[in-house]
Design a protein around this motif. Sequence first.
Motif, PDB file in Angstrom:
ATOM      1  N   ALA A  72       0.833  -1.204   0.000  1.00  0.00           N
ATOM      2  CA  ALA A  72       0.000   0.000   0.000  1.00  0.00           C
ATOM      3  C   ALA A  72       0.869   1.256   0.000  1.00  0.00           C
ATOM      4  O   ALA A  72       0.603   2.218  -0.730  1.00  0.00           O
ATOM      5  CB  ALA A  72      -0.923  -0.006   1.220  1.00  0.00           C
ATOM      6  N   TYR A  73       1.923   1.244   0.799  1.00  0.00           N
ATOM      7  CA  TYR A  73       2.816   2.406   0.884  1.00  0.00           C
ATOM      8  C   TYR A  73       3.482   2.673  -0.462  1.00  0.00           C
ATOM      9  O   TYR A  73       3.545   3.816  -0.920  1.00  0.00           O
ATOM     10  CB  TYR A  73       3.876   2.158   1.960  1.00  0.00           C
ATOM     11  N   GLU A  74       3.975   1.610  -1.101  1.00  0.00           N
ATOM     12  CA  GLU A  74       4.648   1.767  -2.391  1.00  0.00           C
ATOM     13  C   GLU A  74       3.699   2.279  -3.465  1.00  0.00           C
ATOM     14  O   GLU A  74       4.117   2.933  -4.414  1.00  0.00           O
ATOM     15  CB  GLU A  74       5.255   0.430  -2.836  1.00  0.00           C
ATOM     16  N   ASN A  75       2.416   1.980  -3.311  1.00  0.00           N
ATOM     17  CA  ASN A  75       1.418   2.435  -4.282  1.00  0.00           C
ATOM     18  C   ASN A  75       0.756   3.744  -3.854  1.00  0.00           C
ATOM     19  O   ASN A  75      -0.290   4.126  -4.389  1.00  0.00           O
ATOM     20  CB  ASN A  75       0.357   1.351  -4.485  1.00  0.00           C
ATOM     21  N   ASN A  76       1.386   4.420  -2.877  1.00  0.00           N
ATOM     22  CA  ASN A  76       0.912   5.724  -2.395  1.00  0.00           C
ATOM     23  C   ASN A  76      -0.471   5.678  -1.755  1.00  0.00           C
ATOM     24  O   ASN A  76      -1.145   6.713  -1.662  1.00  0.00           O
ATOM     25  CB  ASN A  76       0.919   6.759  -3.530  1.00  0.00           C
ATOM     26  N   ALA A  77      -0.896   4.493  -1.335  1.00  0.00           N
ATOM     27  CA  ALA A  77      -2.148   4.376  -0.580  1.00  0.00           C
ATOM     28  C   ALA A  77      -1.796   4.521   0.898  1.00  0.00           C
ATOM     29  O   ALA A  77      -1.893   3.581   1.692  1.00  0.00           O
ATOM     30  CB  ALA A  77      -2.817   3.039  -0.864  1.00  0.00           C
ATOM     31  N   HIS A  78      -1.352   5.725   1.255  1.00  0.00           N
ATOM     32  CA  HIS A  78      -0.757   5.937   2.575  1.00  0.00           C
ATOM     33  C   HIS A  78      -1.762   5.800   3.716  1.00  0.00           C
ATOM     34  O   HIS A  78      -1.401   5.370   4.811  1.00  0.00           O
ATOM     35  CB  HIS A  78      -0.092   7.314   2.620  1.00  0.00           C
ATOM     36  N   LYS A  79      -3.007   6.165   3.461  1.00  0.00           N
ATOM     37  CA  LYS A  79      -4.012   6.046   4.520  1.00  0.00           C
ATOM     38  C   LYS A  79      -4.220   4.581   4.888  1.00  0.00           C
ATOM     39  O   LYS A  79      -4.305   4.229   6.073  1.00  0.00           O
ATOM     40  CB  LYS A  79      -5.334   6.674   4.078  1.00  0.00           C
ATOM     41  N   HIS A  80      -4.300   3.736   3.874  1.00  0.00           N
ATOM     42  CA  HIS A  80      -4.486   2.309   4.131  1.00  0.00           C
ATOM     43  C   HIS A  80      -3.231   1.727   4.781  1.00  0.00           C
ATOM     44  O   HIS A  80      -3.325   0.910   5.707  1.00  0.00           O
ATOM     45  CB  HIS A  80      -4.800   1.579   2.829  1.00  0.00           C
ATOM     46  N   ALA A  81      -2.063   2.141   4.309  1.00  0.00           N
ATOM     47  CA  ALA A  81      -0.807   1.675   4.909  1.00  0.00           C
ATOM     48  C   ALA A  81      -0.747   2.077   6.379  1.00  0.00           C
ATOM     49  O   ALA A  81      -0.313   1.291   7.235  1.00  0.00           O
ATOM     50  CB  ALA A  81       0.383   2.265   4.151  1.00  0.00           C
ATOM     51  N   TRP A  82      -1.180   3.276   6.669  1.00  0.00           N
ATOM     52  CA  TRP A  82      -1.217   3.787   8.044  1.00  0.00           C
ATOM     53  C   TRP A  82      -2.045   2.858   8.932  1.00  0.00           C
ATOM     54  O   TRP A  82      -1.620   2.471  10.023  1.00  0.00           O
ATOM     55  CB  TRP A  82      -1.796   5.198   8.003  1.00  0.00           C
ATOM     56  N   ARG A  83      -3.232   2.471   8.450  1.00  0.00           N
ATOM     57  CA  ARG A  83      -4.100   1.583   9.223  1.00  0.00           C
ATOM     58  C   ARG A  83      -3.455   0.209   9.410  1.00  0.00           C
ATOM     59  O   ARG A  83      -3.508  -0.377  10.491  1.00  0.00           O
ATOM     60  CB  ARG A  83      -5.453   1.427   8.527  1.00  0.00           C
ATOM     61  N   LEU A  84      -2.854  -0.302   8.354  1.00  0.00           N
ATOM     62  CA  LEU A  84      -2.237  -1.629   8.415  1.00  0.00           C
ATOM     63  C   LEU A  84      -1.075  -1.664   9.408  1.00  0.00           C
ATOM     64  O   LEU A  84      -0.979  -2.566  10.245  1.00  0.00           O
ATOM     65  CB  LEU A  84      -1.754  -2.044   7.024  1.00  0.00           C
TER      66      LEU A  84
END
Length: 250
Positions: A72-84
């Motif tokens: 998620a982080y690599e794909n710039n889905a930072h909000k989802h990465a944050w939750r994970l």
Amino acid sequence: MKYPRILLFIAVLTTEIAFLSSYAMAETTVYSTWKNGKLANTTYVNTVPTYEADKDLKGKSFQDLMVEGFEAYENNAHKHAWRLFSYASKQRPGNVESNVWHAKSEYQHLLHRDGESRAKKEALITVNNYLRDKPKNYVLESLKRRIERGLNPDSFSMEAMQFVLDARKAYGKKDYKTSSALYAKSVEIDPHNAVAWDSYAAAFYRSLTGSKEERRRATLPILEKGYSFNPDHDKLKRNIDRTKTRLSTK
């Protein structure tokens, strides 16, 4: 009746071939993570899936949370990465790597949504909360300094930090040559770690033979290169000035 079935078969076959082709052409990324002090590479297919904010994370293993967080982080889905990464840190509160990635992804999400000031403030709160449970943790303290300096913590590398930790151990054993080599690897990966540059210079100086003047002259370029990446770091500047002063008096 046979004709429509043939068309249906061809349509399904074409769809499956297209799917497999797109999967095969997808970029495969090897992500470096650390387990028990050893490098462990995790491979995943770098896609751009649609992340759902209310996705149920219950039942996911710590490893699954981390790998999906990396993706998620690599794909710039930072909000989802944050939750994970936040959820991973709750599963294993003592895992510093998940703590670091929690703060990094939080910063990136808030940076794009609310700006640098809010991102810095909230990320520091997160890091300080983890430091409350792990006081004086070297990795978390280093991340905190990075954010306080106004640098984007995206540049903060766990791989580089592992080299630093190993270098510190070698230095403590007076194995200055090994320590110097490990610090060199660290700053090559993450040149914005000013403390690592300073420690690298100290280890390199002690690893050398010869007169003090010769060792100082050989060490000066390390300090200067470190300062070129970290012009806001006063200690590096003081050490450069001190070294030059001592060399000029010879």
